[in-house]
Design an enzyme around this catalytic site. Structure first.
Site, PDB file in Angstrom:
ATOM      1  CE  LYS A  37      -3.787  -2.433   2.089  1.00  0.00           C
ATOM      2  NZ  LYS A  37      -4.290  -3.037   3.301  1.00  0.00           N
ATOM      3  CG  ASP A  46     -10.247  -0.058   4.711  1.00  0.00           C
ATOM      4  OD1 ASP A  46     -10.000  -0.180   3.501  1.00  0.00           O
ATOM      5  OD2 ASP A  46      -9.852  -0.868   5.581  1.00  0.00           O
ATOM      6  CD  GLN A  70      -3.384  -4.919   6.382  1.00  0.00           C
ATOM      7  OE1 GLN A  70      -3.260  -3.904   5.716  1.00  0.00           O
ATOM      8  NE2 GLN A  70      -3.983  -6.004   5.921  1.00  0.00           N
TER       9      GLN A  70
END
Ligand code: NAD
Length: 285
Positions: free
Chosen positions: A52, A119, A96
């Site tokens: 990422k 997200d 995460q």
């Protein structure tokens, strides 16, 4: 059968972000910034986090990684997240998952500010989203919508089946398709005779997390099939999805492969969401 190429769509979306990133940089004096928080030393998670960061930097964004040890307490994690919520130089925050067992993902999803939730999966973000006032949209289903748009696959008035009802994929996917005026049926682990539903659908989005669950006999002729599933242990240890892709050619109209379908779009949408959050906070539009 048209193979819906997630990599191609992903490249196009990423290219479209570059001028937005440059404009932001010019106006704000720095590029958009994504911070990723990881707890513990799960190797696969560290690889995802590094990927990422690389993806951000390739586009001219910046990214930082906060790696906490396995022994981090919920209090320490929450304190870090609150600091990041208040850090003016941070535009997007991503925690995460999975977390080590002693930590609560529900707490994380309560603490991260919706204005920085890259997200789109925190409780507040989902609240805004399901109320029809999204700040950003959950990455994986939004990636699916981008693929459908890229290939001009019209969903209005179509019969759609979404297989799966998780907060990450199934539920937000069904909501997005409903907003796009499809008639949506959600199937799940307690659905009896799944095939009876999928066979009626013009479009089937499969996110059951069961390798090879559906094949040719489960779809009607010329349906569109989107496979969200991702499994590392298909035949010969290859990456595979929830759909037996190799059976579909000559039967369905279009389908996403695994790998190379929905997967690349998830991370691209994360980058897109980070840009959007940065722009919104800087009031660039
Ligand atoms: P999950 O386990 O949280 O949810 C699975 C859903 O499928 C549940 O709602 C369950 O009711 C339903 N289900 C399970 N077995 C079923 C069956 N036999 N028939 C009908 N429904 C069934 O999983 P998730 O987080 O929603 O992820 C689903 C899949 O998508 C997984 O394979 C995951 O790895 C993958 N995924 C991929 C991406 C990506 O970027 N490509 C992103 C997120 C998830």
């Amino acid at each position: 059968m048209v193979v819906l190429d997630g990599k191609e769509v992903s490249n196009k979306v990423r290219a479209s972000l570059i001028p937005r990133i440059e404009k932001f940089h010019e106006k704000v004096g720095r590029p958009p910034h994504l911070t990723v928080v990881i707890v513990g030393d799960d190797k696969a998670s560290h690889v995802y986090v590094r990927n990422k960061k690389i993806a951000c930097e390739k586009l001219g964004m910046t990214s930082s990684i906060h790696a906490l040890p396995d022994t981090a307490t919920q209090n320490e994690l929450n304190t870090l997240l609150r600091e990041l919520n208040n850090d003016a130089k941070v535009d997007g925050i991503l925690v995460q998952f999975p977390l080590p067992k002693h930590l609560s993902s529900d707490e994380v999803l309560s603490v991260v500010s919706p204005e920085k939730d890259a997200d789109g999966l925190t409780f507040k973000s989902l609240g805004y989203f399901f109320a029809g006032k999204p700040i950003v949209r959950p990455c994986t289903p939004e990636g699916v919508m981008t693929i459908l748009k890229h290939y001009n696959i019209e969903v209005e008035g179509k019969r759609v089946v979404v297989v799966g009802r998780s907060n990450i994929v199934g539920k937000p996917m069904a909501h997005m398709l409903t907003e796009a005026n499809a008639t949506v049926t959600i199937c799940h682990s307690k659905t009896k005779n799944l095939s009876q539903y999928t066979k009626e659908a013009d479009l089937v989005v499969v996110a059951a997390g069961k390798a090879g669950l559906l094949g040719k006999e489960d779809f009607k002729k010329d349906a569109v099939v989107i496979d969200v599933g991702m499994h590392g242990s298909g035949q010969g240890g290859k990456l595979c999805g929830d759909v037996r892709f190799e059976e579909l050619n000559g039967w369905v109209a279009a389908a996403t492969p695994v790998p190379g379908g929905v997967g690349p779009m998830t991370i691209t949408t994360l980058l897109q969401n980070t840009c959007l959050l940065a722009e919104k906070r800087a009031r660039l539009f």
